[in-house]
Design an enzyme around this catalytic site. Structure first.
Site, PDB file in Angstrom:
ATOM      1  N   TYR A 109       0.854  -1.177   0.000  1.00 27.17           N
ATOM      2  CA  TYR A 109       0.000   0.000   0.000  1.00 27.17           C
ATOM      3  C   TYR A 109       0.894   1.232   0.000  1.00 27.17           C
ATOM      4  O   TYR A 109       2.103   1.133   0.198  1.00 27.17           O
ATOM      5  CB  TYR A 109      -0.911  -0.035   1.238  1.00 27.17           C
ATOM      6  CG  TYR A 109      -2.229   0.695   1.069  1.00 27.17           C
ATOM      7  CD1 TYR A 109      -3.094   0.373   0.026  1.00 27.17           C
ATOM      8  CD2 TYR A 109      -2.600   1.687   1.954  1.00 27.17           C
ATOM      9  CE1 TYR A 109      -4.300   1.032  -0.120  1.00 27.17           C
ATOM     10  CE2 TYR A 109      -3.808   2.342   1.821  1.00 27.17           C
ATOM     11  CZ  TYR A 109      -4.661   2.021   0.774  1.00 27.17           C
ATOM     12  OH  TYR A 109      -5.856   2.683   0.631  1.00 27.17           O
ATOM     13  N   TRP A 111       1.388   4.044   1.866  1.00 26.36           N
ATOM     14  CA  TRP A 111       1.607   4.963   2.985  1.00 26.36           C
ATOM     15  C   TRP A 111       2.885   4.669   3.763  1.00 26.36           C
ATOM     16  O   TRP A 111       2.950   4.928   4.952  1.00 26.36           O
ATOM     17  CB  TRP A 111       0.414   4.926   3.938  1.00 26.36           C
ATOM     18  CG  TRP A 111      -0.760   5.709   3.476  1.00 26.36           C
ATOM     19  CD1 TRP A 111      -1.945   5.223   3.047  1.00 26.36           C
ATOM     20  CD2 TRP A 111      -0.882   7.137   3.408  1.00 26.36           C
ATOM     21  NE1 TRP A 111      -2.804   6.251   2.722  1.00 26.36           N
ATOM     22  CE2 TRP A 111      -2.163   7.441   2.930  1.00 26.36           C
ATOM     23  CE3 TRP A 111      -0.009   8.192   3.707  1.00 26.36           C
ATOM     24  CZ2 TRP A 111      -2.622   8.733   2.746  1.00 26.36           C
ATOM     25  CZ3 TRP A 111      -0.460   9.484   3.516  1.00 26.36           C
ATOM     26  CH2 TRP A 111      -1.754   9.754   3.045  1.00 26.36           C
TER      27      TRP A 111
END
Length: 767
Positions: A109, A111
């Site tokens: 992902y 982040w």
């Protein structure tokens, strides 16, 4: 001790390491509103949960790859980097040769680090692409529903989500701000890649100083700063669409809608109006109808509609509204309502999506791409909507609908995760634990022993941003920041690039992956390639050496005055939208043709399965709102000082209305058990009248801390709300995340509660 520049998703700063190993952080001097979350960096480097050495789950090491319910419950064995990478390379070859590249899921992902080179997702996807490809994920947990539905309404999502009307335009021209979900100031400190100057808090203050009227549509009063001139409409959660439909109905029956705008700029309005008036179903969507659903007075709904039609009105909806069942509907209904007012494309009017959901929405920074690492083109075309990972792992070969297509879940044998924490983002974590037991091998690169790392077979210790060199800049950021190394890597940690380069060398793709460059050489190459493009456009950009020495480059000044769809309004023929009609599609023939009963061809009220007006509320009478935390980014640095200071008895704080707490015998500071039929959690009670009765609020991101196997393993003792949320899609159209709302019951926990153990890493033995 000199301070060195760096940046993060919550802002730019300078840092140094004290003699005791703690980080000293100073916000960027030009930041008018530094993020409180910078305080979490203090204990970053030597937190007890740092992964010190490569480790392999004992069961995998002794028995080899394969599905294993012991994953997440077993001890680990410390190994050398050579042994870990040799074994992993052998497993990669086996999976590819026996099952094909589509059996590899690249579950990263976005982040992780704010750095543009040491961006874990880009590094992993680049490696997997060089290896022959992988099954990927599409969209985000944050706004994945909107990303799919917006192209059907206005032809694309980028303009709405990234290029919306600027805050200076709104401050200067808006008379009434109708904020569905509010404008939560806690979220505006966060942007992917960082924000050097946090402008939004200042613009919100200007709205208050100017006296702009604000209609706060939310069950939470603090979803808008107290300094604004806001009237609070404490709506029943998940009923915003019903309110929007009633406002639209009022405009119709009072003759306040803009027929000229609807005729010229919109398609499908007649079909929508028939629905509003109840021509076909016999149910007019009037204020009295909506009052019974929303529990807002009908007279207030009518008065708000009249006010909206009489002044320059800006309608905004947070991303949270589309993270529920049928989350497409409030997005679509808000655009239809704005179209009926006829103010789309006018300064200070129209609609916006995500104000208060992200720091760069409405921001005034420049809008062009900074240097980044290309991941290449994945030769495997297989993908899943990101929020369907558990379904994919549990039900390979099963078909499902997605945006007008029928797709089939692939059979995944190897999951490789670098950056991100699905045991934060995903719903129904006990179901996810079962799903993570299904692959042959799970690999996690992470600096910390997160719940995801604890459910892996291979855990590869990664460095944090302060332990490597990079550069970072967010969307609409004002600066490109040189991220200097502040500290040496912890124990045996390596950066993601070095980890993957070592694996690539064993698989014969090292030269393709690294192109013969070290990380510093990559930084210089990416920067100078980007610099040349800007020099060709007439910008004055320093050399890499000068940029690195200075520590930052101020990006070219932006244009602050920006109105969404202004060009379309000025000439809808020359600037037609990329929809089938070229117009705003209030009703979509394309979506209607999909035949989805959970997402019809126009905005509609569809009753969710978990809301206070449904039968499930008889068993679980409180609506829990699992919103974004104010003390951390998602689950990042939950062990940091700022995040820990907000805990109650060491657990995540849950806000309750005193009138809900009193009959349950709950007082401020009590440990409470929050439960439904999916699981339970412990949290610390905080009483507040700043939320409507019947609603409780528990932020996401507390590290998942289940009791050990053999105990009540469905109980998270730390307070992660995703042990309770349903792993259901928003609809067959977008297959988005529905983790914002869940029905629960709460009781006081009597006796000695189980301890929180997130700061105790799993047992790692040495041979």
């Amino acid at each position: 001790m000199s301070l060195r520049p760096s940046t993060s998703h919550w802002g730019a700063f300078s840092a140094a390491v004290n003699a005791d190993g703690r980080v000293r952080v100073v916000p960027h001097p030009e930041d008018p509103a530094p993020a409180p979350m910078l305080g979490n960096l203090t204990d970053t480097l030597h937190h007890p949960t740092r992964v010190a050495t490569p480790a392999i789950r004992r069961g995998w090491l002794e028995c080899g790859p394969g599905p294993d319910p012991a994953r997440g419950h077993e001890e680990f064995v410390a190994v050398s980097w050579d042994e870990a990478l040799d074994l992993l390379a052998t497993e990669y070859r086996r999976i590819r040769d026996e099952h094909g590249n589509q059996a590899i899921f690249g579950g990263s992902y976005g982040w992780a680090s704010a750095g543009r080179f040491h961006h874990a997702q880009s590094q992993l996807h680049r490696f997997l692409t060089m290896f022959g490809g992988f099954t990927s994920s599409r969209n985000t947990y944050s706004n994945g529903t909107s990303t799919v539905v917006l192209p059907h309404i206005v032809g694309g999502a980028t303009d709405v989500l990234r290029n919306g009307s600027s805050w200076p335009t709104i401050v200067a021209n808006t008379d009434l701000l109708v904020a569905f979900g509010g404008v939560p100031q806690k979220n505006v400190f966060v942007t992917p890649g960082g924000v050097t100057r946090h402008h939004t808090p200042g613009f919100l203050a200007q709205l208050g100083e100017k006296g702009v009227d604000v209609a706060l549509i939310s069950p939470l009063r603090n979803d808008i700063p107290a300094s604004l001139n806001a009237r609070w409409y404490p709506i029943r959660p998940a009923t915003d669409t019903a309110l929007m439909l009633a406002l639209a109905h009022t405009l119709v029956v009072k003759g306040l809608h803009d027929n000229a705008f609807l005729d010229r700029y919109c398609a499908g309005y007649e079909e929508f109006e028939r629905y509003l008036l109840g021509v076909d179903d016999g149910v007019p969507k009037n204020a009295a109808w909506a009052s019974a659903i929303t529990e807002l007075p009908a007279a207030d709904i009518v008065a708000l509609a009249r006010r909206m039609a009489s002044v320059r009105t800006f309608i905004t909806i947070t991303w949270s509204l589309q993270r529920i069942e049928h989350g497409e509907q409030p997005v679509w209904a808000a655009i239809a309502l704005a179209a009926m007012l006829g103010q789309i494309g006018l300064p200070g009017g129209g609609f916006g999506h995500g104000y208060g959901s992200m720091g760069d929405t409405g921001d005034i920074g420049p809008d062009f791409r900074v240097p980044y690492l290309s991941s290449g083109i994945n030769p495997v075309r297989e993908f899943i909507p990101v929020a369907r990972i558990a379904d994919m792992l549990l039900h390979p070969g099963t078909s499902y609908d997605y945006d007008g297509t029928v797709r089939t879940y692939p059979e995944i044998r190897l999951v490789h995760w670098a950056g991100g924490n699905p045991f934060h983002h995903h719903q129904d974590l006990n179901r996810l634990r079962t799903a993570f037991a299904r692959p042959d091998t799970v690999v996690v690169q992470d600096p910390y022993w997160t719940a995801t790392a604890r459910h892996a077979d291979f855990v590869l210790p990664a460095t944090v941003s302060l332990e490597r060199e990079d550069f970072g800049s967010g969307r609409r950021d004002t600066h490109l920041i040189a991220m200097h190394r502040v500290a040496e890597p912890f124990a045996k940690a390596r950066d993601d690039h070095e980890i993957l380069a070592g694996l690539a060398a064993r698989l014969g793709i090292e030269e393709r992956f690294t192109e013969g460059r070290s990380p510093r050489a990559w930084l210089e190459h990416l920067y100078e390639s980007w610099r040349k493009q800007l020099l060709d456009k007439g910008f004055d950009v320093p050399s890499f050496v000068d940029f690195w020495w200075t520590g930052e480059y101020r990006l070219p000044a932006p244009q602050a005055d920006r109105t969404l769809f202004a060009d379309f309004r000025s000439d809808p023929v020359a600037h037609r939208l990329p929809t089938p009609s070229g117009k705003i599609e209030i009703a979509s023939a394309r979506v209607r043709a999909f035949g989805y009963d959970d997402c019809p061809g126009h905005p509609a009220w569809i009753e969710p399965s978990e809301w206070l007006g449904g039968p499930r509320a008889a068993r679980f009478p409180l609506q829990l709102i699992a919103n974004q935390p104010s003390t951390r980014l998602h689950s990042q640095l939950d062990g940091g000082a700022v995040s820990q200071a907000a805990k109650v008895t060491g657990r995540e704080a849950i806000r309750m209305h005193p009138d809900d707490a009193r009959p349950r015998g709950i007082a401020e500071g009590n440990v409470v058990r929050v439960v439904n039929d999916r699981g339970s959690l412990l949290a610390g009670a905080v009483l507040s009248t700043e939320l409507r009765q019947g609603v409780v609020q528990l932020p996401t991101g507390a590290w998942f801390d289940p009791l050990p196997q053999g105990s009540d393993a469905a109980l998270c003792v730390h307070g992660n709300p995703n042990v309770l949320t349903a792993d259901l899609p928003t609809s067959r159209l977008s297959q988005g995340c529905t983790g914002q709302h869940v029905l629960v019951e709460i009781e006081r926990y009597d006796g000695t509660p189980p301890p929180v153990t997130i700061d105790r890493p799993p047992r790692v033995i040495r041979r």
